[in-house]
Scaffold this motif. Structure first.
Motif, PDB file in Angstrom:
ATOM      1  N   VAL A  40      -0.388  -2.509  10.157  1.00  0.00           N
ATOM      2  CA  VAL A  40      -0.912  -1.147  10.030  1.00  0.00           C
ATOM      3  C   VAL A  40      -2.428  -1.183   9.849  1.00  0.00           C
ATOM      4  O   VAL A  40      -3.162  -0.457  10.518  1.00  0.00           O
ATOM      5  N   VAL A  41      -2.894  -2.036   8.934  1.00  0.00           N
ATOM      6  CA  VAL A  41      -4.322  -2.224   8.684  1.00  0.00           C
ATOM      7  C   VAL A  41      -4.798  -3.414   9.508  1.00  0.00           C
ATOM      8  O   VAL A  41      -4.257  -4.522   9.364  1.00  0.00           O
ATOM      9  N   PRO A  42      -5.782  -3.252  10.385  1.00  0.00           N
ATOM     10  CA  PRO A  42      -6.272  -4.382  11.184  1.00  0.00           C
ATOM     11  C   PRO A  42      -6.708  -5.547  10.309  1.00  0.00           C
ATOM     12  O   PRO A  42      -7.410  -5.366   9.315  1.00  0.00           O
ATOM     13  N   GLY A  43      -6.244  -6.752  10.675  1.00  0.00           N
ATOM     14  CA  GLY A  43      -6.617  -7.960   9.942  1.00  0.00           C
ATOM     15  C   GLY A  43      -5.765  -8.256   8.732  1.00  0.00           C
ATOM     16  O   GLY A  43      -5.960  -9.274   8.059  1.00  0.00           O
ATOM     17  N   ALA A  44      -4.797  -7.382   8.410  1.00  0.00           N
ATOM     18  CA  ALA A  44      -3.980  -7.580   7.205  1.00  0.00           C
ATOM     19  C   ALA A  44      -2.926  -8.653   7.433  1.00  0.00           C
ATOM     20  O   ALA A  44      -2.366  -8.782   8.512  1.00  0.00           O
ATOM     21  N   ASP A  45      -2.637  -9.426   6.374  1.00  0.00           N
ATOM     22  CA  ASP A  45      -1.636 -10.493   6.482  1.00  0.00           C
ATOM     23  C   ASP A  45      -0.848 -10.674   5.184  1.00  0.00           C
ATOM     24  O   ASP A  45      -0.546 -11.777   4.770  1.00  0.00           O
ATOM     25  N   GLY A  46      -0.481  -9.597   4.558  1.00  0.00           N
ATOM     26  CA  GLY A  46       0.368  -9.729   3.355  1.00  0.00           C
ATOM     27  C   GLY A  46      -0.379  -9.245   2.122  1.00  0.00           C
ATOM     28  O   GLY A  46      -1.354  -8.523   2.247  1.00  0.00           O
ATOM     29  N   ARG A  86       6.158   5.966  -6.991  1.00  0.00           N
ATOM     30  CA  ARG A  86       6.940   6.023  -5.753  1.00  0.00           C
ATOM     31  C   ARG A  86       6.378   5.056  -4.727  1.00  0.00           C
ATOM     32  O   ARG A  86       5.174   4.805  -4.686  1.00  0.00           O
ATOM     33  N   GLY A  87       7.266   4.557  -3.872  1.00  0.00           N
ATOM     34  CA  GLY A  87       6.851   3.587  -2.865  1.00  0.00           C
ATOM     35  C   GLY A  87       5.826   4.144  -1.899  1.00  0.00           C
ATOM     36  O   GLY A  87       4.885   3.434  -1.502  1.00  0.00           O
ATOM     37  N   ARG A  88       5.979   5.395  -1.505  1.00  0.00           N
ATOM     38  CA  ARG A  88       5.030   5.979  -0.561  1.00  0.00           C
ATOM     39  C   ARG A  88       3.633   6.066  -1.159  1.00  0.00           C
ATOM     40  O   ARG A  88       2.631   5.804  -0.475  1.00  0.00           O
ATOM     41  N   GLU A  89       3.548   6.404  -2.442  1.00  0.00           N
ATOM     42  CA  GLU A  89       2.243   6.463  -3.101  1.00  0.00           C
ATOM     43  C   GLU A  89       1.609   5.081  -3.173  1.00  0.00           C
ATOM     44  O   GLU A  89       0.401   4.926  -2.960  1.00  0.00           O
ATOM     45  N   ARG A  90       2.410   4.076  -3.483  1.00  0.00           N
ATOM     46  CA  ARG A  90       1.915   2.691  -3.497  1.00  0.00           C
ATOM     47  C   ARG A  90       1.376   2.308  -2.118  1.00  0.00           C
ATOM     48  O   ARG A  90       0.292   1.735  -1.992  1.00  0.00           O
ATOM     49  N   ASN A  91       2.131   2.597  -1.071  1.00  0.00           N
ATOM     50  CA  ASN A  91       1.735   2.226   0.282  1.00  0.00           C
ATOM     51  C   ASN A  91       0.460   2.949   0.714  1.00  0.00           C
ATOM     52  O   ASN A  91      -0.452   2.346   1.296  1.00  0.00           O
ATOM     53  N   ASP A  92       0.393   4.252   0.428  1.00  0.00           N
ATOM     54  CA  ASP A  92      -0.801   5.022   0.781  1.00  0.00           C
ATOM     55  C   ASP A  92      -2.030   4.508   0.032  1.00  0.00           C
ATOM     56  O   ASP A  92      -3.124   4.392   0.600  1.00  0.00           O
ATOM     57  N   ALA A  93      -1.849   4.190  -1.260  1.00  0.00           N
ATOM     58  CA  ALA A  93      -2.965   3.694  -2.064  1.00  0.00           C
ATOM     59  C   ALA A  93      -3.461   2.347  -1.552  1.00  0.00           C
ATOM     60  O   ALA A  93      -4.665   2.106  -1.466  1.00  0.00           O
ATOM     61  N   ARG A 146      -3.261   1.078   1.511  1.00  0.00           N
ATOM     62  CA  ARG A 146      -3.974   1.223   2.783  1.00  0.00           C
ATOM     63  C   ARG A 146      -5.331   1.878   2.588  1.00  0.00           C
ATOM     64  O   ARG A 146      -6.327   1.457   3.183  1.00  0.00           O
ATOM     65  N   ALA A 147      -5.367   2.900   1.747  1.00  0.00           N
ATOM     66  CA  ALA A 147      -6.633   3.605   1.519  1.00  0.00           C
ATOM     67  C   ALA A 147      -7.662   2.700   0.857  1.00  0.00           C
ATOM     68  O   ALA A 147      -8.845   2.700   1.224  1.00  0.00           O
ATOM     69  N   LEU A 148      -7.222   1.914  -0.125  1.00  0.00           N
ATOM     70  CA  LEU A 148      -8.156   1.072  -0.873  1.00  0.00           C
ATOM     71  C   LEU A 148      -8.774   0.004   0.013  1.00  0.00           C
ATOM     72  O   LEU A 148      -9.995  -0.204   0.010  1.00  0.00           O
ATOM     73  N   ILE A 149      -7.972  -0.686   0.784  1.00  0.00           N
ATOM     74  CA  ILE A 149      -8.528  -1.791   1.564  1.00  0.00           C
ATOM     75  C   ILE A 149      -9.379  -1.271   2.725  1.00  0.00           C
ATOM     76  O   ILE A 149     -10.405  -1.857   3.062  1.00  0.00           O
TER      77      ILE A 149
END
Length: 388
Positions: free
Chosen positions: A224-230, A263-270, A272-275
């Motif tokens: 989802v995020v370019p260059g991400a690997d875990g 919630r999982g969605r909040e974790r995922n959104d946070a 992606r937004a942070l990085i």
């Protein structure tokens, strides 16, 4: 005896001052607002060592399955030491099968499985396999208790002062396993820097098929995020939702933690937004390449009177986009240095200060070995020092 004070001109506004000292303060960084909220969060630019954002970074919390990153790290360390081998075959103990069969996230290991360490680690890193974590711990260390000791020994060596591990998989244990965001960044950074090939082999895979069962990785940034690997998600009812992750773009690697999301969605959104915020709002400036001379230091009783100081990796600086801050670099060491000096011996520290605030400290090494001086060399060195 104090070392001489010297100044060098840098591409960035700044100076290098060499002073004599045996200690340096811990690096800190300014806190910067981000466009999202998360209860616990930290973002570090591993390329420069600077903290770009931190919120409650020293607050202890239960990591849930992020615990498995330490299990992976111990396995990497043991493989490096020759105590564990990728093709080493392990079996499932009957009581382990009864306790962990289909319990939480699993590889669905059968009771009669004969499985390699490589397969177990892929199960741990890709599908967060609770059963694989216990089988690895028991097969490698003899028991979960002994493996937990190895986890805590590794944490201590890495400087994870506010963490404790009680299980190999992070299953709920009433808070006996706890970490901080700062410690998790330390762990993730160490894994990436100390074991880059193993990290690339095991971490960030999209999915896993074992025993005819296909499962996907639930990492919120890879793909989802370019260059991400875990690197690893975590969830239990006690811990909430957390994530330790990393991404690399154009030679810059960021490591991040978000935790305690409801919630999982909040974790995922946070996450992606942070990085993405880190990549978009900071520029990476090169100060020195690997092996490039940073400064020189006086040497006593050596076959040379001074030696160049170099870094074992590139020295970079993260600066807010569009800004040119005042950068001061100081090299501190107990001087003059005394021969002999090995080229892999840390002999100084590079202190990076931005706008009056220290943001990083890096080890410096002699650019080449220095042997003890001969009698004639001592005479010439003495004359040179007297003339100087």
């Amino acid at each position: 005896m104090r070392a001489a004070l010297k100044f060098l001109t840098l591409g960035l506004a700044g100076a290098i001052a060499i002073t004599s000292s045996s200690r340096a303060a811990s690096p800190t960084a300014p806190r910067v607002p981000t466009p999202y909220e998360a209860p616990i969060a930290m973002l570090v630019d591993l390329s420069s060592g600077q903290t770009l954002f931190a919120r409650e970074e020293d607050r202890r919390f239960m990591p849930a399955s992020i615990t498995k990153v330490m299990t992976t790290m111990v396995a990497f360390e043991w493989m490096e030491q020759g105590k564990l081998f990728p093709q080493q075959v392990m079996t499932v103990r009957p009581d382990t099968f009864r306790a962990w069969n289909r319990k939480g996230s699993t590889m669905y290991l059968p009771h009669d499985a004969r499985i390699t360490v490589d397969e177990l680690l892929h199960g741990i890193t890709t599908v967060s396999a609770n059963d694989a974590s216990v089988v690895l711990a028991e097969g490698a260390a003899g028991s979960v208790a002994r493996w937990s000791l190895a986890m805590n020994d590794t944490a201590a060596r890495l400087g994870m002062a506010d963490s404790h591990f009680n299980t190999p998989n992070g299953w709920m244990d009433d808070g006996q396993t706890f970490v901080t965001a700062r410690d998790l960044v330390t762990l993730g950074s160490a894994m990436i820097q100390r074991h880059p090939s193993k990290y690339g082999h095991f971490v960030g895979k999209k999915g896993l098929e074992y025993n005819g069962i296909r499962q996907n990785n639930h990492d919120p940034i890879s793909g989802v995020v370019p260059g991400a690997d875990g690197i690893k998600t975590g969830f239990t009812n006690q811990a909430g939702y957390g994530f330790l992750g990393s991404a690399e773009r154009n030679g810059r690697r960021l490591v991040m933690v978000v935790a305690a999301s409801p919630r999982g969605r909040e974790r995922n959104d946070a996450a992606r937004a942070l990085i993405e915020w880190g990549f978009a709002n900071f520029d990476s400036r090169r100060l020195f390449e690997t092996g490039e001379r940073v400064a020189t230091a006086r040497v006593q009783d050596g076959n040379v009177s001074e030696i160049g100081l170099v870094s074992a990796r590139p020295v970079r600086l993260s600066v807010p986009h569009g800004r040119m801050p005042k950068v001061d670099l100081s090299v501190r060491y107990e001087g003059p240095l005394r021969a002999p000096i090995a080229d892999d011996e840390e002999i100084a520290r590079l202190i990076v200060t931005v706008d009056g605030e220290q943001v990083n400290t890096l080890p410096l090494y002699a650019e080449r070995p220095v042997s003890e001086a001969t009698v004639i060399q001592r005479v010439f060195n003495g004359l040179w020092g007297w003339a100087g």
